[in-house]
Design an enzyme around this catalytic site. Structure first.
Site, mmCIF file in Angstrom:
data_model
loop_
_atom_site.group_PDB
_atom_site.id
_atom_site.type_symbol
_atom_site.label_atom_id
_atom_site.label_comp_id
_atom_site.label_asym_id
_atom_site.label_seq_id
_atom_site.Cartn_x
_atom_site.Cartn_y
_atom_site.Cartn_z
ATOM 1 N N ARG A 44 26.529 -48.816 -8.309
ATOM 2 C CA ARG A 44 27.141 -47.879 -7.367
ATOM 3 C C ARG A 44 27.470 -46.562 -8.068
ATOM 4 O O ARG A 44 28.113 -46.550 -9.120
ATOM 5 C CB ARG A 44 28.411 -48.505 -6.797
ATOM 6 N N GLY A 55 27.692 -42.797 -19.194
ATOM 7 C CA GLY A 55 27.842 -41.854 -20.295
ATOM 8 C C GLY A 55 26.819 -42.026 -21.395
ATOM 9 O O GLY A 55 26.394 -41.064 -22.026
ATOM 10 N N GLU A 56 26.413 -43.276 -21.629
ATOM 11 C CA GLU A 56 25.481 -43.549 -22.735
ATOM 12 C C GLU A 56 24.023 -43.626 -22.303
ATOM 13 O O GLU A 56 23.124 -43.243 -23.055
ATOM 14 C CB GLU A 56 25.861 -44.869 -23.421
ATOM 15 N N THR A 97 28.822 -35.591 -10.800
ATOM 16 C CA THR A 97 29.308 -35.854 -12.159
ATOM 17 C C THR A 97 28.414 -36.859 -12.868
ATOM 18 O O THR A 97 28.234 -36.792 -14.083
ATOM 19 C CB THR A 97 30.757 -36.350 -12.138
ATOM 20 N N GLY A 151 35.351 -34.944 -20.320
ATOM 21 C CA GLY A 151 34.287 -34.165 -19.701
ATOM 22 C C GLY A 151 33.419 -35.012 -18.795
ATOM 23 O O GLY A 151 32.455 -34.519 -18.206
ATOM 24 N N GLN A 210 26.393 -36.321 -16.450
ATOM 25 C CA GLN A 210 26.429 -37.205 -17.617
ATOM 26 C C GLN A 210 25.034 -37.494 -18.140
ATOM 27 O O GLN A 210 24.786 -37.473 -19.346
ATOM 28 C CB GLN A 210 27.127 -38.515 -17.245
#
Length: 740
Positions: free
Chosen positions: A630, A706-707, A636, A469, A640
């Site tokens: 970057r 993501g984190e 997207t 995802g 996230q």
């Protein structure tokens, strides 16, 4: 047509397949004669199976077999055979291995039938007698048993203490010394864990599994069952959420493959939502943070101690306290971390493992220190800003955290905040504003990719990574398309198949920084080949050009200094009599990287409204600024960070996996009892990407996102709640009765 794709907010190329149902998930692969497995779970948390009777279950029409520890064939017996790529030290759990019960809801039988409904009913007829023994599942009652964990791959232990932190704390003019409590959390992705095994006529297996690492699952299964590498293929094209739960092979894949191999037929096993709570989780922790400062707000002592739970059979540990030693400058620092073995399943990495809970404690304590010093929380952080990593005495590859503070504070309107608690109102509600810093690793793992360019100008590139995802399909297509100057529509990226080139599990925010450079390198190899063919053309407009003299744009190769001198890629291939060019490249971390600490940073600002009479809390807005080097795709990337912020709201106000210690079992095992944020809980979220240039972190210059979106959010909200109410809550989630 423009072929500059990287950095553009391009829609997900897999989006249409997902919203139309064309995307197939692990439990959606069908074939005639498919059998269905249903897991029977243990009712006790510790002991032995004294007797198990499957006779009544076998009498049900449609039941094919019932697997238990009594009839499961002996498989590989060595611990290392059951270990996966990211297993912590210890002896991994082996389903149906023997009569021992290690945790409540442990799988103890698998009923296989010709329909899911029959298997489910027959599972209720399996009779089990237990010889239960006393169990321990309460962290607070066993803190005295805490010990240092064995070293876990990829997890740095706390550094040695520096200076004299205990003495410095005692002498400090201003000090904060407090404890924080946070609960276990479960991942709860929308897609349940499931495996469909297709048994081929020749005995080979195709395993459609929900996982974040197809090659990890492949190697795990081959080691246990003795399959040759080519006799087993693992496929996972789409994943309906993972958040770390799919990093390790879960027990349903073992049971499905066991049944398919023994019964010589295709088998599916799907977990229920309650059974999802028999898997790993973010461990509960107990933390102490002690900060000592001068009257001017300079940190003179920092102590961070943490206890976290683990299973009795594996030493699971996370980096909970390490962040405290590198986020702020201080000469006297002690960081301690202990694990407490309990009769529970092994915890599992969960989005920003360690950092979510560690930074909640640290950033809450920093806010408490700012209040004690009567200084602005941003001013305190800037006064103690770390210019290098104090844990390892290394410079940062890049760090724009100062700019994150500035940009987010300006967008949020922090200057309008009255620092006095309970001083701001909106109608009948108290208004609070809080902030926190965030930090996460930016690592690169070794990865490989293969690129195939055909004579029609179409490019296929592949790597055995995943898209859980995060947008992997899209950003890898962007990188490849731009490298060869092609339209996005002319590039296909393949992933989620164990037969593809090697890639690490998708986790830790290192997929873009690991697989991305491999994709780029494979395309660069094709660029070199194309130029070689172009130079051989009669009357080539590129005669004498080197690779740095040309650029690949709009399906052509052209001179940078004379764009009119160009040749079409398809023409080059046809003239050279080449049907296709195929190149594979593997890229890993460089020696230069090891001389730097590579991190992503963020600053999160949160506003809450608290009803003075009822104690209800509403997070009205969040502004988060991220320095992530970057940005390959702002759309997207923003997605996230948005998802991370929502999870941070959940950690602060909603999520808690509650154990019934009498039974040693999680009782909040569905989405009616385990609360997650819903639409009504999520309001304005503003994401800012701060410009950051980093040539060291990896060849693409990207950092994972993501984190970073989740770390710091819970602390910012808790600090805002204090500002609104004057009441400091040091445990999560914050509930109504904490404020009444």
């Amino acid at each position: 047509m423009s072929t500059a794709h990287v950095g553009k907010p391009i829609d997900r190329i897999d989006g249409r397949a997902k919203v139309t149902g064309a995307a197939k998930y692990a439990a959606e692969y069908n074939e005639p004669g498919l059998a269905y497995g249903w897991i029977v779970n243990s009712a006790v948390a510790r002991g032995r199976i004294a007797a198990i009777d499957v006779a009544e279950a076998l009498k049900v029409p449609g039941v094919i077999h019932v697997f238990t520890h009594e009839n499961t064939p002996r498989l590989a017996w060595l611990d290392r055979s059951y270990r996966d790529q990211i297993a912590p030290p210890g002896s991994p759990f082996r389903p149906l291995y023997d009569a021992e019960i290690h945790f409540s809801s442990q799988p103890i039988a698998l009923v296989v039938a010709d329909s899911s409904e029959v298997a489910r009913y027959a599972a209720t007829l399996v009779r089990v007698e237990y010889a239960a023994t006393g169990h321990a599942t309460e962290l607070d009652a066993h803190l005295a048993e805490g010990r240092a964990p064995k070293k876990r791959g990829g997890i740095k232990p706390p550094p040695k203490a520096r200076g004299g932190p205990d003495g410095a704390l005692e002498k400090a003019a201003v000090k904060v010394d407090v404890a924080y409590r946070v609960p276990a959390e479960h991942h709860n992705p929308m897609e349940m864990f499931a495996t469909t095994v297709h048994h081929e006529p020749d005995g080979k297996l195709v395993v459609y599994d929900k996982t974040q690492g197809v090659q990890n699952v492949h190697d795990y299964l081959c080691n246990i069952f003795g399959f040759a590498a080519d006799d087993l293929r693992v496929v996972s094209k789409f994943v309906g959420g993972g958040f770390g739960a799919g990093l390790r092979p879960q027990h349903q894949v073992f049971l499905a493959v066991l049944a398919a191999r023994e019964l010589k037929r295709s088998v599916r096993v799907v977990l229920t939502r309650p059974q999802m709570f028999s898997l790993g989780y973010r461990p509960a922790t107990r933390q102490r943070v002690a900060l000592g400062a001068s009257p001017e707000g300079v940190l003179e002592a920092v102590i961070h101690e943490a206890f976290q739970e683990t299973s009795r059979f594996e030493d699971y540990s996370e980096m909970i306290v390490n962040w405290t030693g590198l986020l702020y400058r201080c000469e006297n620092v002690r960081l301690d971390h202990a694990i407490v073995p309990l009769d529970l399943f092994t915890p599992l990495d969960m989005r920003a493992p360690g950092a979510v809970w560690g930074l909640f404690a640290l950033e809450s304590a920093m806010d408490e220190l700012a209040v004690a010093l009567k200084v602005d929380p941003i001013e305190l952080r800037l006064k103690n800003y770390a210019e290098e990593d104090g844990n390892e005495d290394k410079p940062f590859s890049s760090k724009e955290l100062r700019e994150c503070y500035r940009r987010a504070a300006e967008r949020f309107g922090w200057a309008d905040r009255n620092p006095e608690p309970r001083s701001m109102r909106r109608g009948s509600t108290l208004v609070g504003r809080g902030m926190a810093s965030g930090v996460w690793e930016s690592n690169q793992q070794k990865a490989a990719a293969k690129a195939v360019l055909t004579v029609d100008g179409k490019l296929t590139i592949s790597s055995a990574t995943e898209d859980i995802g995060t947008g992997t399909y899209t950003i890898m297509t962007q990188v490849a398309a731009e490298a060869l100057g092609l339209a996005m529509a002319d590039v296909t990226f393949l992933l989620g198949d164990s037969t593809l080139p090697q890639a690490p599990v998708e986790g830790g925010s290192f997929t873009a920084s690991s697989v991305g450079p491999a994709v780029q390198a494979a395309c660069e190899a094709i660029r070199a080949d194309l130029l070689g063919y172009a130079l051989k053309l009669d009357g080539s407009p590129l005669a004498g050009a080197k690779i740095d003299d040309v650029e690949f744009v709009d399906g052509t190769i052209r001179l940078r200094d004379a764009p009119a001198k160009a040749v079409a890629i398809t023409a080059v291939l046809r003239a050279g009599g080449v049907e296709a060019i195929e190149r594979e490249a593997a890229v890993g971390p460089s020696a230069k990287q090891q001389r730097y600490t590579r991190l992503t940073h963020s600053a999160t600002f949160a506003e809450v409204e608290v009803d003075e009479d009822f104690g209800t809390i509403r997070v009205t807005r969040v502004v988060v600024a991220v320095a992530g080097a970057r940005i390959l795709n702002p759309k997207t990337a923003r997605s996230q960070v948005l998802g991370g912020v929502v999870w941070g709201i959940g950690s602060a106000l909603h999520e808690e996996s509650v154990l019934d210690h009498a039974f040693g079992r999680f009782m909040t095992h569905n989405l009616a009892d385990y609360h997650v944020p819903v639409n009504a809980d999520v309001h304005a979220i503003d994401v800012i990407f701060v410009e950051e240039h980093d040539e060291i972190v990896n060849p693409l210059g990207v950092k994972g996102l993501g984190e970073i979106g989740v770390v710091g959010v819970a602390a910012a909200i808790a600090n805002a709640v204090f500002h609104a109410t004057g009441r400091r809550v040091r445990k999560l989630p914050i509930k109504l009765d904490d404020l009444l």
